[in-house]
Every structure is written in structure tokens, then in C-alpha cells.
Design an enzyme around this catalytic site. Structure first.
Site, PDB file in Angstrom:
ATOM      1  N   HIS A  37       0.836  -1.207   0.000  1.00  0.00           N
ATOM      2  CA  HIS A  37       0.000   0.000   0.000  1.00  0.00           C
ATOM      3  C   HIS A  37       0.870   1.256   0.000  1.00  0.00           C
ATOM      4  CE1 HIS A  37      -3.526  -2.474   0.722  1.00  0.00           C
ATOM      5  NE2 HIS A  37      -4.280  -1.377   0.684  1.00  0.00           N
ATOM      6  N   LYS A 102      -9.749  -8.114   8.329  1.00  0.00           N
ATOM      7  CA  LYS A 102     -10.396  -8.360   9.619  1.00  0.00           C
ATOM      8  C   LYS A 102     -10.159  -7.167  10.527  1.00  0.00           C
ATOM      9  CE  LYS A 102      -6.618 -10.873  11.783  1.00  0.00           C
ATOM     10  NZ  LYS A 102      -6.167 -12.088  12.429  1.00  0.00           N
TER      11      LYS A 102
END
Length: 159
Positions: A37, A102
Site C-alpha cells: 500500500h 479483519k
């Protein structure tokens, strides 16, 4: 009741989903964790071409284990999503439609998800071996030097 979703993930699909829906994803998704990222956002800042098309894409926050002989991929359980929060709003603003991970997201990410009619799919931690059975192909397409955190192109069926 399960909802079967086909990727690319369109706004028409996301606006019809509600918290708590059970979803089965089908199509191409990409893997990326925090190191990847960071590199993607740096390319955006430098106005360089990205190694993936973000429009209507889904990114799975996973660093799979090495595959055993005869397998497509090793265990592929979700990683904690908040580590990507610093990068996520910018990717959503550029067309990213879905993320799989999650844990909770911060307020800035939640607002960006709403603003862009995107979606955050919560995956079950500890289910990496089960999830890997839904992955039909896996190919590293960027940042091979990151090992398990390289960006992969996955073809999934009923994930």
C-alpha cells in the site's frame, strides 16, 4: 442467504449490500498489505502508473503462506486491516470498490467507504486454509521483493 458477487465490483452491487450479508466473491481480486500500500500511494503521489487497475477492484489484505506441492496457494487468512487505514481513503477516491480484511476501520476510512459507495468485507481470522480452497489461481504481479506481501492477482470462486 448468501449473495454471489462478481468482480469487477460495481456501485450497483455495493449499494445493495448491508452489514451482516453473507457474500461469496467471484472473479479477480488483488492482495496487498501495508508495505505494498505504501508503494502504491508513493506511485500515486509521483503520478506514476500503478501495477493494478483500482477502478472497481477488490484488495484482500493477506500475506499467504507458501503453497505446498500441487496447491495454488498456501493458507490465505486475512490480516488486520487498520494497518492499511492511512492509505485507504486515497485508494478509494481513485476507484477501489472493495477491501477484505479483519478488524475495525478508523473513522476516516469509514467516511471514505460511504462517500465512494465502496464496501469492506469482514473475513474470519483463522480460516486461512479454508479460504485458500476458494482461490483458483495466484500470480505475483508486483513487488516480488516483498515476499508474502507482494501484490498477487487471485482468481477466486465463491470466496
Amino acid at each position: 442467504m448468501e449473495k454471489r458477487i462478481y468482480i469487477p465490483l460495481t456501485e450497483e452491487q455495493t449499494v445493495n449490500l448491508k452489514a451482516g450479508d453473507n457474500v461469496l466473491l467471484n472473479g479477480i481480486i488483488y492482495t496487498a498489505r501495508d508495505a505494498a500500500h505504501g508503494r502504491l500511494v508513493k506511485l500515486i503521489e509521483e503520478k506514476e502508473k500503478l501495477p493494478i487497475e483500482l477502478k472497481d477492484a477488490v484488495i484482500y489484505y493477506v500475506g499467504p503462506t507458501p503453497e505446498k506441492q500441487g496447491e495454488v496457494i498456501g493458507a490465505a487468512g486475512p490480516t488486520t486491516s487498520y494497518r492499511m487505514d492511512v492509505y485507504t481513503p486515497e485508494l478509494l477516491n481513485l476507484g477501489l470498490k472493495g477491501m477484505i480484511g479483519k478488524g475495525a476501520r478508523n473513522e476516516e476510512v469509514i467516511n471514505a467507504i460511504k462517500r465512494n459507495n465502496s464496501i469492506y468485507f469482514g473475513a474470519i481470522g483463522g480460516a486461512g486454509a479454508l479460504i485458500s480452497k476458494c482461490i483458483k489461481s495466484s500470480k505475483i504481479i508486483a513487488y516480488d521483493d516483498l515476499g508474502a506481501e507482494a501484490i498477487r492477482k487471485l482468481e477466486v470462486k465463491d470466496m
